[in-house]
Enzyme design. Structure first.
Site, PDB file in Angstrom:
ATOM      1  N   ALA A 146     -40.280  13.631  -5.157  1.00  0.00           N
ATOM      2  CA  ALA A 146     -39.095  14.529  -5.792  1.00  0.00           C
ATOM      3  C   ALA A 146     -38.229  14.988  -4.643  1.00  0.00           C
ATOM      4  O   ALA A 146     -37.159  15.800  -4.704  1.00  0.00           O
ATOM      5  CB  ALA A 146     -39.971  15.163  -7.333  1.00  0.00           C
ATOM      6  N   VAL A 147     -39.389  15.760  -3.419  1.00  0.00           N
ATOM      7  CA  VAL A 147     -38.883  16.445  -2.556  1.00  0.00           C
ATOM      8  C   VAL A 147     -37.962  16.044  -1.853  1.00  0.00           C
ATOM      9  O   VAL A 147     -36.568  16.455  -2.262  1.00  0.00           O
ATOM     10  CB  VAL A 147     -39.713  16.806  -2.413  1.00  0.00           C
ATOM     11  N   ASP A 159     -28.518  10.594 -14.392  1.00  0.00           N
ATOM     12  CA  ASP A 159     -28.477   8.230 -14.708  1.00  0.00           C
ATOM     13  C   ASP A 159     -28.849   8.496 -12.576  1.00  0.00           C
ATOM     14  O   ASP A 159     -28.100   9.478 -12.070  1.00  0.00           O
ATOM     15  CB  ASP A 159     -27.689   8.482 -15.191  1.00  0.00           C
ATOM     16  N   LYS A 196     -35.995   6.114 -13.976  1.00  0.00           N
ATOM     17  CA  LYS A 196     -37.212   5.611 -13.315  1.00  0.00           C
ATOM     18  C   LYS A 196     -37.915   5.782 -14.280  1.00  0.00           C
ATOM     19  O   LYS A 196     -39.171   5.212 -14.472  1.00  0.00           O
ATOM     20  CB  LYS A 196     -37.690   7.027 -12.366  1.00  0.00           C
ATOM     21  N   ASP A 208     -17.282   9.706 -17.556  1.00  0.00           N
ATOM     22  CA  ASP A 208     -17.924  10.350 -18.921  1.00  0.00           C
ATOM     23  C   ASP A 208     -19.046   9.612 -19.459  1.00  0.00           C
ATOM     24  O   ASP A 208     -19.260   7.781 -20.168  1.00  0.00           O
ATOM     25  CB  ASP A 208     -15.929   9.786 -20.020  1.00  0.00           C
ATOM     26  N   MET A 225     -18.448  -2.938 -14.253  1.00  0.00           N
ATOM     27  CA  MET A 225     -19.656  -4.082 -14.588  1.00  0.00           C
ATOM     28  C   MET A 225     -19.531  -5.144 -14.443  1.00  0.00           C
ATOM     29  O   MET A 225     -19.910  -6.461 -15.421  1.00  0.00           O
ATOM     30  CB  MET A 225     -21.001  -3.437 -15.633  1.00  0.00           C
TER      31      MET A 225
HETATM   32  N1  SAH Z   1     -19.298   5.842 -17.859  1.00  0.00           N
HETATM   33  C1  SAH Z   1     -19.282   5.999 -16.590  1.00  0.00           C
HETATM   34  C2  SAH Z   1     -19.134   4.371 -16.840  1.00  0.00           C
HETATM   35  C3  SAH Z   1     -20.686   3.896 -17.141  1.00  0.00           C
HETATM   36  S1  SAH Z   1     -20.945   2.036 -16.759  1.00  0.00           S
HETATM   37  C4  SAH Z   1     -18.006   6.445 -16.416  1.00  0.00           C
HETATM   38  O1  SAH Z   1     -17.424   6.683 -16.574  1.00  0.00           O
HETATM   39  O2  SAH Z   1     -17.690   5.927 -15.246  1.00  0.00           O
HETATM   40  C5  SAH Z   1     -20.479   1.606 -14.892  1.00  0.00           C
HETATM   41  C6  SAH Z   1     -20.108   1.498 -14.500  1.00  0.00           C
HETATM   42  O3  SAH Z   1     -19.116   2.042 -13.809  1.00  0.00           O
HETATM   43  C7  SAH Z   1     -20.397   1.119 -12.815  1.00  0.00           C
HETATM   44  O4  SAH Z   1     -21.195  -0.629 -13.249  1.00  0.00           O
HETATM   45  C8  SAH Z   1     -19.113   0.676 -12.301  1.00  0.00           C
HETATM   46  O5  SAH Z   1     -18.163  -0.635 -12.484  1.00  0.00           O
HETATM   47  C9  SAH Z   1     -18.463   1.511 -12.892  1.00  0.00           C
HETATM   48  N2  SAH Z   1     -18.487   3.040 -11.994  1.00  0.00           N
HETATM   49  C10 SAH Z   1     -19.446   4.360 -12.184  1.00  0.00           C
HETATM   50  N3  SAH Z   1     -19.072   4.762 -11.321  1.00  0.00           N
HETATM   51  C11 SAH Z   1     -18.772   3.656  -9.928  1.00  0.00           C
HETATM   52  C12 SAH Z   1     -17.737   4.613  -8.579  1.00  0.00           C
HETATM   53  N4  SAH Z   1     -18.098   5.377  -8.633  1.00  0.00           N
HETATM   54  N5  SAH Z   1     -17.148   3.569  -7.782  1.00  0.00           N
HETATM   55  C13 SAH Z   1     -16.622   2.079  -9.097  1.00  0.00           C
HETATM   56  N6  SAH Z   1     -17.479   1.995  -9.776  1.00  0.00           N
HETATM   57  C14 SAH Z   1     -17.611   2.996 -10.616  1.00  0.00           C
END
Ligand code: SAH
Length: 418
Positions: free
Chosen positions: A24-25, A211, A233, A266, A348
């Site tokens: 953790a640290v 997350d 985890k 989001d 994704m």
């Molecule tokens: N809730 C998140 C999305 C979650 S799904 C949002 O609103 O952004 C996870 C996907 O988000 C990843 O597989 C990728 O497609 C995208 N994602 C999240 N962070 C990202 C980043 N910094 N750069 C590019 N894609 C990102």
């Protein structure tokens, strides 16, 4: 401590820093080292998933074993993040012999360097040492952070604070104990892209459930007494893990804790925030949702691509590509999406990109449509690839692009090129 410490800002870009320990640290210390550009060597038999993810992404090197003196070859600094005092003292001894400054998580008095409590705002870094008392350092740091953010000091006694909070709050058992949950969007990656409200709630939290995709620097600033639960985890498969997370949120809130569920982007964009809200509501736990800057819009923006542009695109569609287009489990009408003229943003989607682009072309989207992939948008590791619909899958794999990445399809991809 006989003498006062001498404060310094270390310029670590490209310089070797050794971190001993993978728990953790170390998980809390590594993000700031990487942010400083350090060439981090992590020495530990085992790693947390958050550290493992950074190793997998090639951000640092990992020696999967116990410390040996040669690990300090070429090092400028060593951080000992293990709690076995004998092993820690052995690292210290080698560091002393080689005149390398050594931070000790287990024993401040035995260390030759202390890590300050830190807050960052743009180019300004404030580092506070508390004369051997980390809590004093944290509270001074917190006060300075509040001044920098130029916001009124918060009133700890009065949740909820706004009408928007009240509207989404449910009342029930936990309401009487002060326990509550906030589902907070952390934004796409740059720690400055969290909302002011999300940030305020984070500073008030007793428990943070994070997350894997949340910006590490946000966690770096948590008080040491905050319980940090790494949601990535949690063992078991994805659906069981989600149940565990829901349970942790509910249990902690019912025990009177202020819980922040920190989610990438989001909370409601492919984030399972809705399931967490329902679980809290069913248990009578008051819950607030703080929207976040979603990667679906921010990643294109960070690559210079507006999701809409006058005369180019009057719509944008955000779609998940995690299920292959020909899978019976797919909920997406790819044939219909192929008929749209506007911007398509695929999250994704890297794994299935070849099948997705072929399907779009087969149903009528022109093969030459501009397309781009943005990886790790808004972070120091951001990569952007520009291509066309027919070539983007092959180009992305040739460039070894990896998740997290967003794919953008449409004429907006070239709209701001001059
Ligand atoms: N809730 C998140 C999305 C979650 S799904 C949002 O609103 O952004 C996870 C996907 O988000 C990843 O597989 C990728 O497609 C995208 N994602 C999240 N962070 C990202 C980043 N910094 N750069 C590019 N894609 C990102």
């Amino acid at each position: 401590m006989s003498a006062n410490p001498y404060p310094l800002g270390l310029l670590l870009d490209g310089r070797r820093v050794v971190v001993v320990g993978g728990g953790a640290v170390a998980t809390r210390r590594v993000p700031a080292l990487l942010d400083a550009g350090a060439d981090v060597l992590l020495v530990a038999p085992e790693l947390t998933p958050a550290l493992q993810a950074r190793v997998d992404a090639g951000r640092l090197r990992w020696a999967p074993r116990r410390f040996v003196p040669e690990d300090l070859d070429g090092a400028w600094l060593v951080q000992v993040a293990i709690d076995d005092p004998i092993a820690a003292a052995a690292v210290s001894a080698v560091a002393d012999e080689r005149r390398i400054f050594c931070v000790r998580a287990d024993d401040r008095a035995a260390a030759t360097a202390w890590t300050p409590a830190v807050t960052r705002q743009g180019p300004v870094t404030v580092a506070v040492l508390g004369g051997g008392d980390p809590r004093r350092a944290m509270s001074v740091r917190d006060a300075i952070r509040d001044l920098l953010a130029a916001r009124p000091a918060f009133d700890e006694s009065a949740p909820p604070r706004s009408r928007a909070d009240a509207a989404t709050d449910t009342t029930g058992a936990a309401g009487t104990t002060g326990g509550r949950v906030a589902l907070v969007g952390s934004g796409p990656g740059d720690p400055e892209l969290i909302t002011v409200k999300g940030w305020r709630l984070l500073t008030e939290a007793d428990v943070v459930v994070a997350d894997r995709l949340v910006p590490g620097l946000l966690l770096d600033e948590l008080r040491p007494d905050v319980e940090l639960v790494d949601a990535s985890k949690i063992p078991y498969g994805p659906s069981r893990a989600q149940e565990e997370i829901n349970q942790i949120l509910v249990d902690r809130a019912l025990a009177g804790k202020v819980v922040v569920r920190l989610k990438g982007g989001d909370p409601y964009v492919f984030g399972r925030g809705g399931e967490e809200l329902l679980a809290c509501a069913e248990a009578g736990v008051p819950v607030t949702v703080v929207p976040g800057v979603t990667s679906s819009i921010a990643a294109p923006a960070a690559a210079g691509i507006p999701v809409t542009h006058r005369g180019v695109a009057h719509e944008f569609t955000v779609v998940s590509g995690h299920v292959a287009p020909d899978s019976p489990a797919s909920l997406v009408r790819w044939d219909a999406l192929a008929g749209l003229r506007g911007t398509l943003v695929i999250l994704m989607g890297l794994k299935n990109l070849a099948a997705i682009t072929e399907t779009l072309i087969a149903h009528g989207r022109p093969p030459g449509t501009p397309a781009a992939v943005v990886q790790e948008a808004t972070t120091g590791a951001q990569r952007v690839l520009r291509s066309t619909l027919d070539a983007v899958a092959a180009d992305a794999s040739a460039a070894d692009l990896r998740p997290p990445a967003v794919v953008v399809v449409g004429d907006v991809v070239g709209a701001l090129d001059v």
